[in-house]
Design a protein around this motif. Structure first.
Motif, PDB file in Angstrom:
ATOM      1  N   PRO A  35      53.534  54.769   3.784  1.00  0.00           N
ATOM      2  CA  PRO A  35      52.870  53.490   3.522  1.00  0.00           C
ATOM      3  C   PRO A  35      51.752  53.225   4.530  1.00  0.00           C
ATOM      4  O   PRO A  35      51.819  53.650   5.691  1.00  0.00           O
ATOM      5  CB  PRO A  35      53.997  52.463   3.664  1.00  0.00           C
ATOM      6  CG  PRO A  35      55.252  53.225   3.404  1.00  0.00           C
ATOM      7  CD  PRO A  35      54.989  54.613   3.951  1.00  0.00           C
ATOM      8  N   GLU A 162      49.637  47.480  -4.286  1.00  0.00           N
ATOM      9  CA  GLU A 162      50.884  48.222  -4.500  1.00  0.00           C
ATOM     10  C   GLU A 162      50.609  49.701  -4.754  1.00  0.00           C
ATOM     11  O   GLU A 162      51.326  50.573  -4.257  1.00  0.00           O
ATOM     12  CB  GLU A 162      51.642  47.589  -5.668  1.00  0.00           C
ATOM     13  CG  GLU A 162      52.166  46.194  -5.325  1.00  0.00           C
ATOM     14  CD  GLU A 162      52.493  45.346  -6.541  1.00  0.00           C
ATOM     15  OE1 GLU A 162      52.382  45.868  -7.683  1.00  0.00           O
ATOM     16  OE2 GLU A 162      52.846  44.160  -6.358  1.00  0.00           O
ATOM     17  N   ASN A 165      50.022  51.679  -1.754  1.00  0.00           N
ATOM     18  CA  ASN A 165      51.228  51.795  -0.924  1.00  0.00           C
ATOM     19  C   ASN A 165      51.007  51.151   0.449  1.00  0.00           C
ATOM     20  O   ASN A 165      51.287  51.747   1.494  1.00  0.00           O
ATOM     21  CB  ASN A 165      51.633  53.268  -0.773  1.00  0.00           C
ATOM     22  CG  ASN A 165      53.050  53.429  -0.236  1.00  0.00           C
ATOM     23  OD1 ASN A 165      53.885  52.522  -0.350  1.00  0.00           O
ATOM     24  ND2 ASN A 165      53.325  54.582   0.357  1.00  0.00           N
TER      25      ASN A 165
END
Length: 473
Positions: A35, A162, A165
């Motif tokens: 992420p 999203e 990430n």
């Protein structure tokens, strides 16, 4: 779109030496999908609060990007032709985004070898599905392709957050911002984490163009008499507490130099009075700013907000352009900076506090090895921010690692932050940083200076661990 596929080379930015490249590949595969932690940047929080489609390709990719139009301007291309809004509404500015995009495409070759080219190519190929390099002939078809993509739900701001990430994304707001967008994000139930950063320059720098107006707002928002030194400081404490209550973990301070000083309350009161009256001199403004950095550090000791200091830049160097278009138009130029003497008053005050974190950024690379690495390698409160702005590039990042690591180590640095207004460039910038760091670590492995096991551990830290710890995320 073309039937001939166009893609980015999987080994880009890895060493030509096959031994180093092999290790770099292995390290990169370990961390490439982690992420994104973006602890400092300038994206617009209203994008995520409203979650509305982005306007058009020029408005998203070209017109907010000072990296892009500063290069074009240097080649005689006017900001008006790119659709950049002017201060004077009577100025003739290109209103058709397709024409502005065509100008960009006609001159895309100017970006060869620059980080802007890498970021833009990454955004177009990896995010927007463009399968051919941008040029004059295909500008219109690529524009229409991107424009169609931006109208879909998959390209709404929250969807892209999203898809990219992103674990956490920090924006930056002035001390008197209402944080209305952040409050709406927090109340929306959306799982994305978008936090603010407290930027008090407009109420701590008497020479800031918004100083008078923002000081009046500060008084109104906090019900404090900002003409009184003690009350003025209390007003700043109240605003910091408000920012922290919405999710902020850090502050940011941007001055031309890192000059600091410790003054008496009596002197500070006199400077504040002169600042509010508009009679403060340039030398007195330096004194005020220098003392306010110390005050901000003291407040960080109490409220736990991480303190970032960005310095070493002459802003709005092109006065004519500034008058016509305002700030952030590509005319900011790096300055020589001195930290050893300038920071000593602040460090003697708070530098030995291991619970305080002060992160330093500069555009003066000359001080990396001589001043910043030795300072951060000694004072518990100090950490070094990554290569910034003009040096947020493969060569700049590598120079940074080579100049600071031997003295400051890795653990007195804070990983990477993208510091960008261009949302679609975020994954590109983090990918570049990950590739460069893996390449640097691979060279240390091949020189037998660290083991492969240590390199894998460091790759994880440089990707997210150090940033999460430093910014208390």
């Amino acid at each position: 779109m073309s039937s001939q596929a166009y893609s980015l080379h999987p080994d880009r930015l890895f060493d030509a030496d096959s031994s180093i490249r092999s290790v770099a590949r292995a390290l990169y595969q370990e961390i490439r999908h982690l992420p994104i932690v973006s602890p400092h940047g300038h994206t617009d929080p209203s994008w995520f609060a409203d979650n509305q489609p982005f306007g058009n390709p020029a408005a998203l990719l070209l017109q907010p990007d000072h990296y892009a139009f500063r290069m074009l301007y240097s080649q005689g291309i006017t900001l008006e032709s790119l659709g950049i809004p002017a201060k004077d509404p009577m100025t003739e500015v290109e209103q058709d985004p397709r024409k502005a995009w065509q100008v960009f495409a006609d001159h895309y070759h100017l970006f060869r070898g620059t980080p802007s080219r890498m970021w833009m190519d990454h955004a177009m190929t990896e995010v927007l599905g463009v399968d051919q390099p941008l040029n004059s002939k295909n500008a219109r078809s690529i524009y229409e392709h991107i424009d169609a993509q931006l109208k879909t739900d998959a390209f709404l701001p929250r969807s892209l957050y999203e898809r990219f990430n992103i674990d956490v994304l920090a924006t930056t707001e002035t001390a008197v911002d209402t944080l209305e967008s952040h409050l709406r994000i927090n109340d929306s139930g959306w799982k994305g984490r978008v936090i603010t950063t407290f930027r008090p320059d407009s109420v701590t720098d008497p020479e800031h163009p918004d100083f008078a107006a923002h000081m009046a707002l500060l008084a109104e928002q906090t019900s404090e008499d900002i003409h009184n030194w003690s009350n003025y400081l209390n007003a700043l404490r109240k605003r910091r507490a408000f920012f922290k209550s919405t999710g902020a973990t850090a502050t940011d301070h941007s001055y031309p130099t890192p000059y600091t000083t410790v003054l008496t309350d009596e002197v500070c009161q006199n400077l504040l009075t002169r600042a509010l009256a508009g009679t403060i001199t340039g030398q007195e403004a330096d004194q005020f700013r220098g003392h306010m950095l110390v005050e901000m550090a003291r407040m960080s000791q109490n409220d736990g907000l991480v303190m970032q200091i960005h310095c070493g830049v002459f802003r709005n160097h092109n006065q004519s352009l500034f008058k016509r278009f305002g700030a952030d138009k590509g005319a900011d130029i790096p300055l020589k900076a001195e930290f050893v003497h300038n920071l000593r008053p602040l460090l003697n005050e708070v530098g030995n506090d291991p619970n305080l974190t002060i992160i330093l950024f500069t555009l003066d690379e000359d001080v990396y090895a001589r001043e910043l690495a030795p300072l951060a390698g000694h004072y518990p409160a100090l950490k070094l921010g990554p290569a910034w702005w003009f040096h947020d590039s493969p060569e700049g990042m590598m120079r940074y690692r080579r100049m600071v690591t031997e003295t400051a180590g890795f653990y007195n640095t804070v990983g990477f932050n993208d510091d960008t207004r261009a949302f679609l460039s975020i994954p590109a910038r983090h990918d570049v940083a990950r590739r460069v760091d893996c390449n640097f670590l691979a060279s240390l492995v091949c020189e037998h200076r660290i083991t492969e096991e240590e390199a894998f551990d460091l790759a994880l830290e440089l990707t997210s661990g150090l940033a999460k710890k430093a910014y208390r995320l």
